[in-house]
Design an enzyme around this catalytic site. Structure first.
Site, PDB file in Angstrom:
ATOM      1  N   ASP A  66      -8.782  -6.832  -1.185  1.00  0.00           N
ATOM      2  CA  ASP A  66      -8.428  -8.234  -1.413  1.00  0.00           C
ATOM      3  C   ASP A  66      -7.124  -8.673  -0.756  1.00  0.00           C
ATOM      4  OD1 ASP A  66      -9.716 -10.482  -2.621  1.00  0.00           O
ATOM      5  OD2 ASP A  66      -8.000 -10.673  -3.962  1.00  0.00           O
ATOM      6  N   SER A  94      -3.685  -5.292  -1.683  1.00  0.00           N
ATOM      7  CA  SER A  94      -2.687  -6.323  -1.434  1.00  0.00           C
ATOM      8  C   SER A  94      -1.585  -5.791  -0.513  1.00  0.00           C
ATOM      9  CB  SER A  94      -2.119  -6.813  -2.778  1.00  0.00           C
ATOM     10  OG  SER A  94      -1.442  -8.036  -2.630  1.00  0.00           O
ATOM     11  N   HIS A 145      -7.703 -10.774  -8.440  1.00  0.00           N
ATOM     12  CA  HIS A 145      -7.095 -10.147  -7.268  1.00  0.00           C
ATOM     13  C   HIS A 145      -7.126  -8.619  -7.342  1.00  0.00           C
ATOM     14  CE1 HIS A 145      -4.508  -9.538  -3.886  1.00  0.00           C
ATOM     15  NE2 HIS A 145      -3.433  -9.238  -4.585  1.00  0.00           N
TER      16      HIS A 145
END
Length: 348
Positions: A178, A153, A305
């Site tokens: 991700d 992220s 996530h």
């Protein structure tokens, strides 16, 4: 001073509203009282069951101290950068497997975990990149080993910028977890609402762990029990726990994390792996790049996530396979024995 938690059960987490009197999560952290064991199912787990050691890295010429977790003794260094609001312990479960064939280092970014800096709220992409480079410089000096940088992220954007700008001469691989420019940029307008709607205060650490799992942000209870405690800070004034990272106060930096991310990723001059929780996250630039074979992509099904937390064994296998596939050794690219040039008589 040791606090008494005996009356915390009567304090509902939802009764608090944010106001100007709330103590900053970045202020000097008071001593945490012992947590009540409300449920063994959500009891915290110590980092030492996964990493070999923890350490503080002092940056010369400043008062900045970055906390790291390390494991393994051989192979290239897998340097892990967590997402916003997470900590280095986000990689704990996968570290216990990666360390069998590589060295692994997981950093707490400024404003996160146990790291302390003069400007904890400065989460600009330039500052975060400089922090990582400074930590690696402090750890390894002028002769760093081969490094495979992994970013999840927000940490993924930092990893990409470092790779694209060639800030680490010994960088041998890039893994992004991700995060895709198109999806990230589109979600920014909703981020403040998401942050404000999440649970803000917890009577115990166990309550925070339970909330993270029941709320769906993490799907692996064991990983949550290791990583969530490091994302909390004890608020002495309210006698409860709250989030360590005050992401809602860093909005000015969010766009800088993700603008140009896809092009920077494709231009990074090292082997690249993109791990996604779903193909719907792929934007047009990356779709074209993937069709042209510019990077390896793997969709890890049945995860949220935080792929490294939800499926740590599969994540570790993918990282080790990436290292093996690209023949990344302790000092860079290893040449298989079969194609090495035979030594001459003067080299023998």
């Amino acid at each position: 001073m040791e606090q008494n938690l005996s009356n915390l059960n009567s304090v509902p987490e939802h009764q608090y509203e944010d106001d100007d009197s709330t103590q900053s999560a970045f202020a000097s952290r008071p001593h945490r009282p012992p947590a009540q064991i409300s449920s063994q199912k959500y009891a915290p787990l110590d980092w030492s069951g996964y990493f070999d050691q923890e350490d503080d890295v002092h940056i010369p010429g400043s008062d900045d101290v970055f906390h790291i977790y390390k494991a393994g003794t051989d192979g290239p260094v897998v340097f892990c950068l967590h997402g916003g609001g997470y900590s280095g312990l986000s990689f704990a479960l996968s570290a216990s497997k990666i360390k069998e064939k590589a060295r692994i280092v997981a950093l707490d970014f400024r404003g996160h975990g146990k790291s302390t800096t003069e400007k904890d709220l400065d989460l600009s992409i330039e500052t975060l990149c400089n922090d990582v480079v400074a930590v690696i410089k402090a750890m390894y000096g002028d002769s760093p080993p081969a490094i495979v940088i992994i970013g999840h992220s927000m940490g993924g954007s930092v990893a990409v910028h470092i790779a694209a700008k060639k800030l680490l001469p010994s960088l041998a691989g890039l893994v992004v977890v991700d995060v895709v420019e198109g999806t990230a940029m589109a979600s920014l307008i909703h981020m403040q609402k998401i942050l404000s709607n999440r649970m803000q205060h917890f009577s115990t650490v166990e309550k925070a762990i339970e909330w993270s799992v029941r709320g769906g942000s993490l799907r692996n209870i064991e990983s949550a029990r290791v990583s969530i405690p490091s994302t909390l800070i004890y608020d002495d004034s309210r006698k409860c726990y709250t989030h360590r990272a005050r992401l809602e106060e860093t909005e000015q930096y969010w766009r800088g994390w993700y603008e140009g991310l896809s092009e920077n990723f494709l231009s990074s001059p090292v082997p690249k792996l993109l791990l996604l929780a779903g193909t719907d996250r792929l934007d047009r630039t990356l779709t074209i790049g993937q069709m042209q074979g510019k990077f390896q992509m793997v969709v890890v099904r049945h995860t949220g996530h935080a792929i490294q937390e939800d499926a740590p064994d599969e994540f570790a296998d993918l990282i080790l396979n990436f290292i093996s596939r690209n023949r990344i050794g302790p000092h860079g690219i290893e040449i298989p024995v079969g194609i090495r040039r035979p030594p001459t008589s003067t080299e023998a």
